[in-house]
Design a protein around this motif. Structure first.
Motif, short mmCIF file in Angstrom:
data_model
loop_
_atom_site.label_atom_id
_atom_site.label_comp_id
_atom_site.label_asym_id
_atom_site.label_seq_id
_atom_site.Cartn_x
_atom_site.Cartn_y
_atom_site.Cartn_z
N GLU A 29 0.83 -1.21 0.00
CA GLU A 29 0.00 0.00 0.00
C GLU A 29 0.86 1.25 0.00
OE1 GLU A 29 -3.15 1.54 -0.70
OE2 GLU A 29 -3.86 -0.22 0.41
N THR A 31 3.86 1.65 -1.15
CA THR A 31 4.86 1.79 -2.21
C THR A 31 4.25 1.64 -3.60
OG1 THR A 31 5.49 -0.53 -1.86
CG2 THR A 31 6.84 1.14 -0.78
N VAL A 32 4.05 0.40 -4.06
CA VAL A 32 3.55 0.23 -5.43
C VAL A 32 2.04 0.45 -5.53
CG1 VAL A 32 5.40 -1.29 -6.20
CG2 VAL A 32 3.39 -2.28 -5.06
N GLU A 33 1.34 0.29 -4.43
CA GLU A 33 -0.12 0.43 -4.41
C GLU A 33 -0.76 -0.44 -5.49
OE1 GLU A 33 -1.66 4.41 -4.84
OE2 GLU A 33 -3.61 3.73 -4.14
N LEU A 34 -0.25 -1.63 -5.63
CA LEU A 34 -0.76 -2.61 -6.59
C LEU A 34 -0.68 -3.98 -5.92
CD1 LEU A 34 0.97 -1.59 -9.95
CD2 LEU A 34 -1.50 -1.59 -9.51
N PRO A 35 -1.54 -4.91 -6.33
CA PRO A 35 -1.43 -6.26 -5.78
C PRO A 35 -0.14 -6.94 -6.25
CG PRO A 35 -3.54 -5.93 -6.91
CD PRO A 35 -2.66 -4.76 -7.26
N CYS A 38 1.50 -7.53 -10.12
CA CYS A 38 1.05 -6.55 -11.12
C CYS A 38 2.15 -5.54 -11.44
CB CYS A 38 -0.19 -5.81 -10.63
SG CYS A 38 -1.65 -6.83 -10.58
N TYR A 39 3.40 -5.89 -11.16
CA TYR A 39 4.52 -4.99 -11.45
C TYR A 39 5.74 -5.85 -11.75
CZ TYR A 39 4.89 -6.09 -6.49
OH TYR A 39 4.93 -6.77 -5.31
N PRO A 40 6.73 -5.28 -12.45
CA PRO A 40 7.92 -6.07 -12.82
C PRO A 40 8.70 -6.54 -11.59
CG PRO A 40 7.84 -3.98 -14.03
CD PRO A 40 6.77 -3.92 -13.00
N ARG A 42 11.85 -6.51 -10.86
CA ARG A 42 12.89 -5.63 -10.31
C ARG A 42 12.31 -4.57 -9.37
NH1 ARG A 42 12.80 -0.73 -13.29
NH2 ARG A 42 11.64 -0.97 -15.22
N ILE A 43 11.01 -4.27 -9.53
CA ILE A 43 10.36 -3.29 -8.65
C ILE A 43 10.22 -3.86 -7.24
CG2 ILE A 43 8.16 -2.06 -8.29
CD1 ILE A 43 9.83 -0.84 -10.51
N VAL A 47 11.71 -1.22 -4.86
CA VAL A 47 10.67 -0.27 -4.44
C VAL A 47 9.82 -0.76 -3.26
CG1 VAL A 47 8.53 0.83 -5.21
CG2 VAL A 47 10.55 0.84 -6.70
N GLY A 86 1.19 7.90 4.13
CA GLY A 86 0.37 8.32 3.00
C GLY A 86 -0.92 7.54 2.88
N MET A 87 -0.94 6.54 2.03
CA MET A 87 -2.17 5.77 1.84
C MET A 87 -2.60 5.04 3.11
SD MET A 87 -3.26 6.53 -1.08
CE MET A 87 -4.61 5.36 -1.25
N LEU A 91 -6.33 3.77 6.17
CA LEU A 91 -6.72 2.45 6.69
C LEU A 91 -7.20 2.59 8.13
CD1 LEU A 91 -3.77 0.33 5.27
CD2 LEU A 91 -6.16 0.27 4.51
N THR B 253 -3.70 11.41 -0.18
CA THR B 253 -2.66 10.80 0.65
C THR B 253 -2.38 11.66 1.87
OG1 THR B 253 -0.44 9.80 0.63
CG2 THR B 253 -0.71 11.82 -0.63
N PHE B 254 -2.17 11.02 3.01
CA PHE B 254 -1.91 11.63 4.32
C PHE B 254 -3.18 12.19 4.97
CE2 PHE B 254 0.14 14.25 7.59
CZ PHE B 254 1.19 13.44 7.96
#
Lengths: 369, 369
Positions: A29, A31-35, A38-40, A42-43, A47, A86-87, A91, B253-254
């Motif tokens: 949540e 960092t990539v904010e993706l499940p 769903c990203y390469p 190396r990320i 990241v 941030g995100m 929560l 965010t935040f």
């Protein structure tokens, strides 16, 4: 040597969620904010936050220390806040309880440019005792009336006389006129009494006005300023420390929106953040006053401001509230002499500000002796 | 015509305190910050907040509508935040639940410069249906990779393709290079397909960088920008609306640090504040997604953005999360067509972003038909 940003969160687990799964959810949540997936690949390495420590807490809560690559922040304060809270701020019941920066980022932000030592060097009459700070108020008075208050406080020996945080550039006391008059009143009092009182105007202002207000303050001979960074944005604090050449005293107005028993950013983390970004002094609401803060929390804030933090200077804790002549010895013993007490109502309630200030200075001097 | 600022607080009464005494305490705390009698009589009339309505609540809580003289704010956003939730933020269990500004201040801040109508005028292919927005992500990808994602989303017909809020000016995709490449990719897709996709770069940045980033975005042909005002400071939002000439889309965010069940600033009040300060579109976390928000709260936010508010334009609600092809009809029916849905994970999870985007556009078009 620390090379990654480390942030410890306490948070509520979802129904049936393991602490491991919960911590991984937070790591994605923030960092990539993706499940997952769903990203390469190396990320993942470069990241996604890493889960460094994990502890199950009572009531289906969890504490997780995550580490982040400094490159995510790229030196910018808004991105630092984004990584910090941030995100996940959105929560349920999620709290930042610890926060550590790598040496590179600490050096980049630079911390207090004056700190305790620099403020003490400017307040020559306060050696060996806690410092005292009072606001000229209330908003609505004219610049001349506020200047008269500043003069009385300075003659009484208050070390730092500041604008009230509610006094900005209202028509009743426009900034430039007020700063000129108040600064002159304090300088005149110093000359007459051999005092070393400083006057800090409130430069809290729109983003496009800040530069001018700082220039006006410097032109009037001010050695420091007051700012409310939770109203202006925390990056203005970084800017002030880097560029103003002035002592920066921080006011906590609006900051209480950020912390709660089970959600938000803890007080010591806020204190550390303010120090990292360049606060020389940090005002906070003291225990024993009209705000719901424990003495233990105040000690934790003091530690975050004065304790070791890479190569950064210690910042001056400025507890406000709960302080008067009778409590001077108590708080001096509790917090130590490297503290500045912000006293308002108990002085104003006595009527003659000069006499009341002198009594308080004497009490604090006695308490520290 | 409203002539004073009106703010309704819910707060905890002190032990044995009457609602009247509690409301008076809040009124003093938020203005003079001094006890009764410690200020001149004329200040009572001119400065101290007035208690306009009072209601006892369960559990020793109280709801009080206070009114404030607009002169306290003096047009400056930091002082507006101060009046809204300054010192009382530091009190226990205190919440802002309603917030109304006099027409003079509404006109001064000006609200959305484009609003729903202006965004629709730019997205010519979205007539009669809800708009769709997607972020190019994650942070860590190169500018070329992000541009490729932007191109695919644009070819698929997404109306607004924006930077992820976590993508700022990191070394992996420096701002100027990224904005140039992403904007070009979207323009090329539009030319090829007859689309009207907009690209909004994230200008969230240090206070001294914002002006340059906006200039770079304009030079690249962007019609709008994304900003995270809870990370930059809310006054930067006011500045963007007043000076950029661009559509301003706000990221939350935040902001979750600010609201809680019994403390902070309520979601609809935040929504109204964002609209007043000039947000054309406001992103918020939707019910039914991974955040703890009820549909009722989302409707209240939508009302605060689209409902009547002096002469200010309506702002576009941008709920994020919980939206996919299967839910398109549901959310369109619930929120109406003057909404922009922010969809991320459910598109990325499908692999081919162009195909996934086109399916979603078709579903939303069908749902609105």
């Amino acid at each position: 040597m620390r090379e990654r940003i480390r942030i410890t969160y306490e948070f509520a687990l979802a129904e049936g969620e393991s602490p491991e799964a919960g911590a991984r959810r937070i790591a994605l949540e923030q960092t990539v904010e993706l499940p997952d997936g769903c990203y390469p690949d190396r990320i993942e390495e470069a990241v996604v936050a890493r889960v460094e420590e994990l502890e199950a807490l009572a009531e289906n809560r969890c504490r997780a220390a995550l580490s982040f690559a400094p490159a995510l922040v790229g030196n910018e304060v808004p991105q630092l806040l984004n990584v910090l809270f941030g995100m996940v701020s959105l929560l349920p019941a999620t709290r930042v309880v610890e926060f550590e920066l790598p040496d590179g980022l600490l050096r980049r932000y630079g911390g207090p440019r004056f700190g305790i030592e620099g403020i003490r060097a400017a307040c020559t009459n306060a050696a060996g005792r806690p410092l005292l700070c009072t606001s000229a108020k209330p908003v609505g008075l004219s610049a001349a009336e506020l200047a008269a208050i500043c003069g009385a406080l300075a003659r009484g020996g208050i070390d730092v006389v500041k604008d009230d945080h509610g006094v900005a550039d209202q028509a009743t006391a426009p900034f430039a006129e007020r700063v000129g008059r108040c600064s002159e009143a304090v300088q005149r009092a110093n000359e007459a009494s051999g005092g070393s009182t400083l006057y800090f105007p409130n430069v809290t202002s729109p983003v496009t006005e800040l530069f001018d207000r700082v220039a006006t303050a410097k032109a009037a001979g001010c050695r420091g300023v007051l700012v409310s960074p939770f109203a202006t944005g925390l990056d203005t604090l970084r800017w002030l420390a880097e560029n103003s050449g002035l002592i920066v005293l921080v006011h906590p107005t609006f900051s209480g929106a950020l912390y709660h028993a089970d959600h938000g950013v803890s007080l010591p983390v806020l204190g550390r953040l303010l120090r990292v970004l360049g606060s020389d002094g940090v005002t906070y609401v003291n225990a024993g006053g009209r705000f719901p803060v424990t003495e233990q929390e105040c000690h934790a804030v003091n530690d975050s401001l004065r304790g070791p933090l890479g190569s950064l200077r210690p910042a001056l804790p400025v507890p406000g509230g709960g302080m008067d002549v009778d409590r001077a010895a108590y708080w001096t013993e509790r917090y130590g002499v490297d503290t500045m007490f912000l006293i308002g109502s108990s002085l104003y309630a006595q009527g003659d500000l000069e006499v009341a200030s002198r009594r308080l200075v004497d009490a604090v001097t006695g308490a520290a002796g």
